[in-house]
Scaffold this active site. Structure first.
Site, PDB file in Angstrom:
ATOM      1  N   GLU A 298      -1.034 -17.609  -8.254  1.00 49.59           N
ATOM      2  CA  GLU A 298      -0.221 -16.917  -9.251  1.00 49.59           C
ATOM      3  C   GLU A 298       1.263 -17.232  -9.111  1.00 49.59           C
ATOM      4  O   GLU A 298       2.012 -17.117 -10.078  1.00 49.59           O
ATOM      5  CB  GLU A 298      -0.434 -15.404  -9.127  1.00 49.59           C
TER       6      GLU A 298
ATOM      7  N   CYS B  10      -6.622  -5.965  -7.376  1.00 43.41           N
ATOM      8  CA  CYS B  10      -6.382  -5.345  -6.077  1.00 43.41           C
ATOM      9  C   CYS B  10      -5.766  -6.332  -5.089  1.00 43.41           C
ATOM     10  O   CYS B  10      -5.182  -5.934  -4.090  1.00 43.41           O
ATOM     11  CB  CYS B  10      -7.690  -4.775  -5.520  1.00 43.41           C
ATOM     12  N   HIS B  11      -5.878  -7.634  -5.401  1.00 43.68           N
ATOM     13  CA  HIS B  11      -5.303  -8.625  -4.486  1.00 43.68           C
ATOM     14  C   HIS B  11      -3.783  -8.604  -4.503  1.00 43.68           C
ATOM     15  O   HIS B  11      -3.150  -9.231  -3.667  1.00 43.68           O
ATOM     16  CB  HIS B  11      -5.806 -10.029  -4.848  1.00 43.68           C
TER      17      HIS B  11
ATOM     18  N   TYR C 184       0.845  -1.200   0.000  1.00 41.10           N
ATOM     19  CA  TYR C 184       0.000   0.000   0.000  1.00 41.10           C
ATOM     20  C   TYR C 184       0.883   1.253   0.000  1.00 41.10           C
ATOM     21  O   TYR C 184       0.613   2.214  -0.713  1.00 41.10           O
ATOM     22  CB  TYR C 184      -0.923   0.009   1.224  1.00 41.10           C
TER      23      TYR C 184
ATOM     24  N   ASN D 106     -13.047  -1.481  -5.094  1.00 42.03           N
ATOM     25  CA  ASN D 106     -12.855  -2.023  -6.442  1.00 42.03           C
ATOM     26  C   ASN D 106     -14.073  -2.838  -6.874  1.00 42.03           C
ATOM     27  O   ASN D 106     -14.390  -3.850  -6.258  1.00 42.03           O
ATOM     28  CB  ASN D 106     -11.599  -2.908  -6.455  1.00 42.03           C
TER      29      ASN D 106
END
Length: 163
Positions: free
Chosen positions: A159, A128-129, A99, A120
């Site tokens: 991912e 946003c994750h 952030y 979002n």
DNA sequence: TACCCATGCTGGT
DNA sequence: ACCAGCATGGGTA
């Protein structure tokens, strides 16, 4: 039928993904924990190309988390929210940013960035994750602990998994 | 670990 | 215009 609205729900390893859109833009995408009660809808036939493209990219992504999702979205939000959301385009699958880092890039504050990400409307499409706290995972979809941050963690794990 | 406060943006009054 | 609440971060003990 170019404006025909469509929607579908999809069971994924990280929860039930519900996507709504029309033939030009994705309008919303939400990821919720899979429970016994809410089974995913059966998938209707696609009215247009964007529907098919969306399904194709999501299939590819959940098959291999390194596949990038790039779909047109139409979102409503304040200028600041739009600024934060578009700043996420640079973060590739498997990468994360804090952030604070994101805040410095757009000359804002970490908590303000969190506020914008919380709003979002298109989970996963606007990734946003991939924004995490300096000391850990950070929140997701309005929760700092519980089922929703688990979804965030699941996406990040997916991912970064080797395929 | 815990507490405290600067921070900037939002929504309600 | 003010104020309380945040998906944070950094300082201090």
């Amino acid at each position: 039928m170019k404006f025909a609205p469509w929607a579908f729900s999809l069971a994924t390893p990280c929860g039930v993904l519900r996507v709504e859109g029309n033939c030009y833009f994705i309008l919303s995408a939400t990821l919720t924990p899979l429970t016994d009660e809410q089974q995913p809808d059966s998938l209707p036939a696609g009215p247009c190309e964007l529907y098919n493209e969306t399904r194709k990219q999501l299939d590819a992504y959940f098959n291999d988390g390194r596949n990038r999702i790039d779909l047109p979205v139409m979102t409503s939000g304040s200028d600041f929210q739009q600024r934060v959301w578009t700043a996420l385009e640079k973060i590739l699958p498997g990468q994360t940013m804090t952030y604070g880092q994101l805040a410095r890039e757009i000359n804002s504050s970490a908590q303000a960035v969190g506020n914008a990400l919380r709003e979002n409307p298109v989970a996963l499409i606007i990734p946003c994750h991939r924004v995490v706290a300096a000391n850990g995972l950070g929140g997701y979809a309005g929760e700092t602990e519980g089922a929703l941050p688990k979804i965030k963690q699941c996406l990040l794990a997916h991912e970064s998994r080797q395929h």
